[in-house]
Scaffold this motif. Structure first.
Motif, PDB file in Angstrom:
ATOM      1  N   ALA A 265      27.363  38.283  15.486  1.00  0.00           N
ATOM      2  CA  ALA A 265      27.109  36.873  15.227  1.00  0.00           C
ATOM      3  C   ALA A 265      28.309  36.189  14.579  1.00  0.00           C
ATOM      4  O   ALA A 265      28.604  35.024  14.857  1.00  0.00           O
TER       5      ALA A 265
ATOM      6  N   PRO B 186      31.775  36.926  17.653  1.00  0.00           N
ATOM      7  CA  PRO B 186      31.379  37.225  19.034  1.00  0.00           C
ATOM      8  C   PRO B 186      32.556  37.491  19.963  1.00  0.00           C
ATOM      9  O   PRO B 186      32.459  38.297  20.897  1.00  0.00           O
ATOM     10  N   GLU B 187      33.678  36.823  19.696  1.00  0.00           N
ATOM     11  CA  GLU B 187      34.843  37.013  20.552  1.00  0.00           C
ATOM     12  C   GLU B 187      35.517  38.353  20.340  1.00  0.00           C
ATOM     13  O   GLU B 187      36.358  38.767  21.149  1.00  0.00           O
TER      14      GLU B 187
ATOM     15  N   SER C 187      21.910  32.187  12.578  1.00  0.00           N
ATOM     16  CA  SER C 187      21.701  32.560  13.984  1.00  0.00           C
ATOM     17  C   SER C 187      22.339  33.913  14.260  1.00  0.00           C
ATOM     18  O   SER C 187      23.413  34.227  13.720  1.00  0.00           O
TER      19      SER C 187
ATOM     20  N   ALA D 202      22.523  34.856  17.668  1.00  0.00           N
ATOM     21  CA  ALA D 202      22.641  34.807  19.127  1.00  0.00           C
ATOM     22  C   ALA D 202      23.957  35.402  19.617  1.00  0.00           C
ATOM     23  O   ALA D 202      24.028  35.948  20.716  1.00  0.00           O
TER      24      ALA D 202
ATOM     25  N   GLU E 239      26.677  33.989  20.752  1.00  0.00           N
ATOM     26  CA  GLU E 239      27.028  33.379  22.034  1.00  0.00           C
ATOM     27  C   GLU E 239      28.468  33.734  22.429  1.00  0.00           C
ATOM     28  O   GLU E 239      29.383  33.642  21.613  1.00  0.00           O
ATOM     29  N   GLY E 240      28.638  34.143  23.659  1.00  0.00           N
ATOM     30  CA  GLY E 240      29.961  34.484  24.172  1.00  0.00           C
ATOM     31  C   GLY E 240      30.350  35.931  23.996  1.00  0.00           C
ATOM     32  O   GLY E 240      31.415  36.348  24.469  1.00  0.00           O
TER      33      GLY E 240
ATOM     34  N   SER F 145      22.450  36.978  22.688  1.00  0.00           N
ATOM     35  CA  SER F 145      22.616  36.302  23.975  1.00  0.00           C
ATOM     36  C   SER F 145      23.043  37.266  25.079  1.00  0.00           C
ATOM     37  O   SER F 145      22.743  37.044  26.255  1.00  0.00           O
ATOM     38  N   SER F 146      23.715  38.364  24.703  1.00  0.00           N
ATOM     39  CA  SER F 146      24.181  39.337  25.691  1.00  0.00           C
ATOM     40  C   SER F 146      23.514  40.698  25.504  1.00  0.00           C
ATOM     41  O   SER F 146      24.032  41.708  25.969  1.00  0.00           O
TER      42      SER F 146
END
Length: 507
Positions: free
Chosen positions: A234, A237-238, A432, A434, A436-437, A465-466
């Motif tokens: 979280a 994410p990258e 969060s 999630a 994302e990415g 998210s993934s």
């Protein structure tokens, strides 16, 4: 001292692999490949943090392993202030390494450094050939600037203590004793006590990723280690490479939901154990499964009224008796040990259950504790989340827990007393998870896991998210390294090639 209403450590009791029918989930898509390059590992970092990200580790020979220390900020909001050290141990790859595999066995509070020899058995030969195995003790844990609270004799008294939650006065006494424990932690640990939260530990992991020379994090986390891994994802994410989160915790749950879920998990595991025990010869539990559970409950009541003698100078209290019963439920291969311990207990000898409780708390025969896991456990959880401590709220919660776990629910209730007057402020969870990415993240869930119920793995896989879920249909806490070839091959394929299983994959 913590009540059992929060997650306990995730150490696997045994490491015996089960022979399962093979499953062959096909690859769906690829995770980011691990890379190793110190020049790019710290790109995009805040200049104020550059000294931490660009430090050079000095590896030394420590027996059959290599050891080093890394420096990180005590308070991530003040990187120019005090610093702490993180201890690392490494087992170099047996082949040409593609990077490092960072490891965490759970807890919170369990030492990855101590667990590294077990990791070498859990992880397959192919993974050991491809990755340097790197264990680190998170901040506050083990030998990484540890939390320190009380002497062993005081810890003995706290683990054996049986709180009286039947009255407001008893609840107040529990709050007071836990507050005294917290104050002792603050006096001995100092400012670090307010900075051992999971989010700070996850930020530490990104420094470790960089100083190990990896552009993306490759990680294997069990139990609470999944919370740590999800928090990392979280926040960064990258930087997510290949993350395996086995025996997952849903980080969005509050303490009451965790208590109810875990109580139901242990009730289900105990029910499965009783059925298995009664199907074999020599089981001390008579009648059907409900009869057997009732006999376990009666044993707890008997010990509560009169602590049981042991072949030591210590008595078996009901708090210790529950810990002794719970410990073998972490792995089905340990169920025969529980049968032996219950047989002795029904005969009036609590020695075997006391020994199992000591294993649970990492207490050694000489009366010392091998690590600080019990202190670190409480310190971390009291920073991450605090349950309501009002007597009426805790009573209502206890009724709900008893409804789903009539045999063991009492041992997961009134958790709010543990952190009600903890001497440092709560940090709390992230807004969060999630991530994302992020590249695909593999979540592994066991259908009758007592400590981290399967629903939590389902929830985490959906939350990320993934996230991709691999289900192991079986008993025990966590799966990779102990649940047979199907899980082993699926997780290995992910770590080695980035292949993730199809949606709905089961082993």
């Amino acid at each position: 001292m913590p009540t059992p209403s929060s997650l306990r450590r995730s150490a696997l009791v045994v490491l015996v692999a089960l022979v399962l029918a093979a499953c062959t989930p096909a690859p769906r898509h690829q995770a980011t490949a691990p890379t190793s390059g110190a020049a790019s590992a710290s790109e995009g970092v805040d200049p104020a943090l550059a000294p931490f990200y660009e430090q050079q580790l000095e590896w030394k020979v420590c027996g059959s392993q290599q050891c080093a220390e890394a420096t990180v900020p005590l308070d991530w909001s003040q990187p120019e202030g005090e610093t702490i050290t993180l201890a690392l141990r490494r087992v170099p790859a047996t082949g040409d390494p593609v990077g490092s595999l960072l490891l965490n066995p759970g807890g919170p509070g369990h030492s990855a450094i101590d667990f590294l020899p077990s990791f070498q058995q859990l992880v397959s030969a192919q993974v050991r050939a491809a990755y340097d195995l790197v264990a680190f003790d998170p901040r506050g844990v083990g030998v990484s600037s540890p939390v320190t609270c009380v002497e062993p004799a005081e810890l003995d008294a706290l683990t054996a203590w049986v709180p009286d939650f039947g009255t407001d006065e008893g609840i107040a006494e529990a709050v007071r004793r836990n507050a005294e424990f917290g104050q002792a932690c603050l006096e001995r640990t100092g400012p670090l006590l307010g900075h051992v939260d999971t989010a700070s530990a996850a930020r530490d992991m990104d420094v470790l990723r960089a100083v190990l020379g990896d552009d993306a994090l490759t990680y294997l986390g069990y139990s609470y280690g999944t919370d740590l891994g999800a928090t990392y994802a979280a926040l960064f994410p990258e930087r997510v490479g290949r993350l395996v989160l086995d025996g997952a915790l849903d980080p969005t749950l509050d303490s009451g939901e965790v208590a109810a879920g875990q109580a139901a998990g242990f009730e289900s595991a105990l029910r499965a154990y009783v059925a298995d025990c009664q199907a074999a010869s020599g089981c001390p539990l008579r009648g059907d499964v409900d009869d057997g559970l009732a006999q376990v409950s009666e044993l707890f009541d008997k010990i509560r009224a009169n602590p049981m003698r042991t072949q030591t100078d210590r008595e078996l209290t009901v708090s210790l008796a529950f810990s002794g019963v719970a410990t073998p439920l972490y792995a089905q291969q340990s169920w025969p040990v529980l049968t032996q311990a219950l047989t002795s207990a029904f005969a009036g000898d609590g020695t075997a259950l006391l020994q199992l409780a000591d294993q649970y708390y990492n207490r050694q025969p000489d009366g010392t504790y091998a690590t600080n896991q019990n202190e670190a456990f409480t310190a971390i959880l009291c920073l991450d989340d605090r349950a309501p401590a009002e007597p009426e709220a805790m009573r209502a919660e206890a009724e709900q827990i008893a409804a789903v776990a009539p045999t063991v629910g009492e041992f997961f209730s009134y958790g709010g007393a543990a952190c009600a007057d903890w001497p440092v402020p709560e940090v709390g969870a992230l807004d969060s998870y999630a991530a994302e990415g992020a590249a695909p993240i593999l979540v592994v869930g066991t259908t009758n896991d007592p400590a981290t119920p399967y629903a939590w793995s389902q929830a985490l896989a959906d939350l990320l998210s993934s996230g991709v879920l691999l289900t192991y249909e079986g008993e025990g806490h966590t799966a990779y390294g102990r649940a047979g070839s199907c899980v082993q091959e699926t997780v290995d394929a992910y770590l080695l090639t980035g292949a993730v299983p199809e949606e709905g994959a089961r082993c």
